[in-house]
Design an enzyme around this catalytic site. Structure first.
Site, short mmCIF file in Angstrom:
data_model
loop_
_atom_site.label_atom_id
_atom_site.label_comp_id
_atom_site.label_asym_id
_atom_site.label_seq_id
_atom_site.Cartn_x
_atom_site.Cartn_y
_atom_site.Cartn_z
N GLU A 1 0.70 -1.21 -0.09
CA GLU A 1 0.00 -0.04 0.11
C GLU A 1 0.82 1.19 -0.01
OE1 GLU A 1 -3.10 -2.85 1.88
OE2 GLU A 1 -1.14 -2.38 2.61
N THR A 2 0.14 2.33 -0.75
CA THR A 2 0.86 3.87 -0.43
C THR A 2 -0.34 4.56 -0.01
OG1 THR A 2 2.33 3.26 -2.18
CG2 THR A 2 1.89 5.51 -1.75
#
Length: 303
Positions: A47-48
């Site tokens: 994830e970002t």
């Protein structure tokens, strides 16, 4: 040329290059959804996150979370890591922050308490934004094929394999022992079949497989190849869903329950996640996820 500063951290660990890496883009203003998705794919982490000004001035920030392929409404390690970054900076969008943060997310409002050693922020505790919800049960033979295991490796004493969520949905299954957990490997073709079979769940069928080592000590692995995450070293949202599920199965109607989850061991990125669950009147009331973090990189994106 536009420039966007970012910080990367390793989450659910005290050591660099362990735990689950996360990229935090400190100011997502002016970025389109398509650009955010491209940036998340470029980082390639599970994830970002992207920080944006909160819509409600009483909240700290709006947080959007992207895997390499899609936006998700909630996830555990992105919230813990993002809170750590914001807490270390001490400010966001011109406002100072205290020890309690409030993130606006697609799954709802996520409340966060910073974890400190003296005056130094070392991690965070977040509260799951939604109550426990359980979905369809998955036949053990289908789950076994999806994980390249035998049906004998699946344990159904406490619960059968099923969809569970406190903000993000996972297929949760208990395995017989660490040998079975170590042998697990996702079968993409069967996972696509599972998604079609359970289309009503609107899920890419990430698998959260676990072994209960003792009362509160659990070893787990998470596979989400349909989200371009072959294996995740730490999954707070799945750990929270599991903790809530196990607590819901406890016969006592009231109490506080805690779980210690190890994940990422098989990947060489050992992670440590703590889940605390409160039960009232026979129902799961709150689920908290805690962990430490360590900063790894700072830089600037050029767009």
């Amino acid at each position: 040329m536009r420039e966007c500063p970012f910080v990367t951290v390793d989450v659910f660990t005290e050591h660099r290059f362990r735990g689950n890496p996360l990229a935090v883009v400190l100011d997502g203003c002016g970025l389109t959804t398509e650009e955010m998705q491209e940036i998340a794919a470029e980082f390639g982490y599970s994830e970002t996150t992207f920080l944006l000004p909160a819509e409600d001035i009483d909240n700290t920030a709006q947080v959007r979370i992207f895997t390499p392929t899609t936006e998700v409404p909630f996830a555990g390690h992105p919230n813990v890591g993002t809170a750590f970054v914001v807490g270390r900076l001490g400010r966001t969008f011109g406002q100072s922050v205290g020890e309690a943060l409030r993130f606006e997310e697609k799954a709802g409002l996520v409340t966060v308490t910073l974890r400190k050693s003296g005056d130094t922020v070392r991690g965070a505790t977040i509260r799951a934004p939604q109550p426990l919800s359980l979905g369809a049960q998955v036949p053990a033979p289908l789950l076994a094929r999806a994980a390249n295991l035998s049906p004998r490796d699946i344990v159904a004493d406490r619960h059968v394999p099923l969809f569970a969520s406190v903000g993000l949905k996972f297929v949760v299954a208990e395995l017989s022992d660490l040998d079975a957990l170590g042998r697990a490997k996702p079968n993409v073709e069967t996972l696509e079949e599972m998604c079609a079979t359970f289309a009503a769940e609107e899920s890419d069928c990430p698998l959260f497989l676990y072994v209960r080592l003792d009362g509160e000590h659990i070893r787990a692995r998470m596979f989400a190849p349909l989200d371009n995450v072959p294996e995740d070293p730490a999954t707070g949202s799945a750990s929270a869903a599991l903790g809530a599920l196990l607590t819901s199965l406890e016969p006592t109607p009231h109490g506080h329950f805690s779980y210690r989850l190890e994940q990422g061991v098989e990947m060489g990125r050992a992670s440590h996640i703590r889940v605390a669950v409160e039960k009232r009147d026979g129902h799961v009331h709150t689920v908290d996820i805690s962990g430490d973090c360590v900063e790894v990189m700072r830089g600037t994106l050029s767009l």
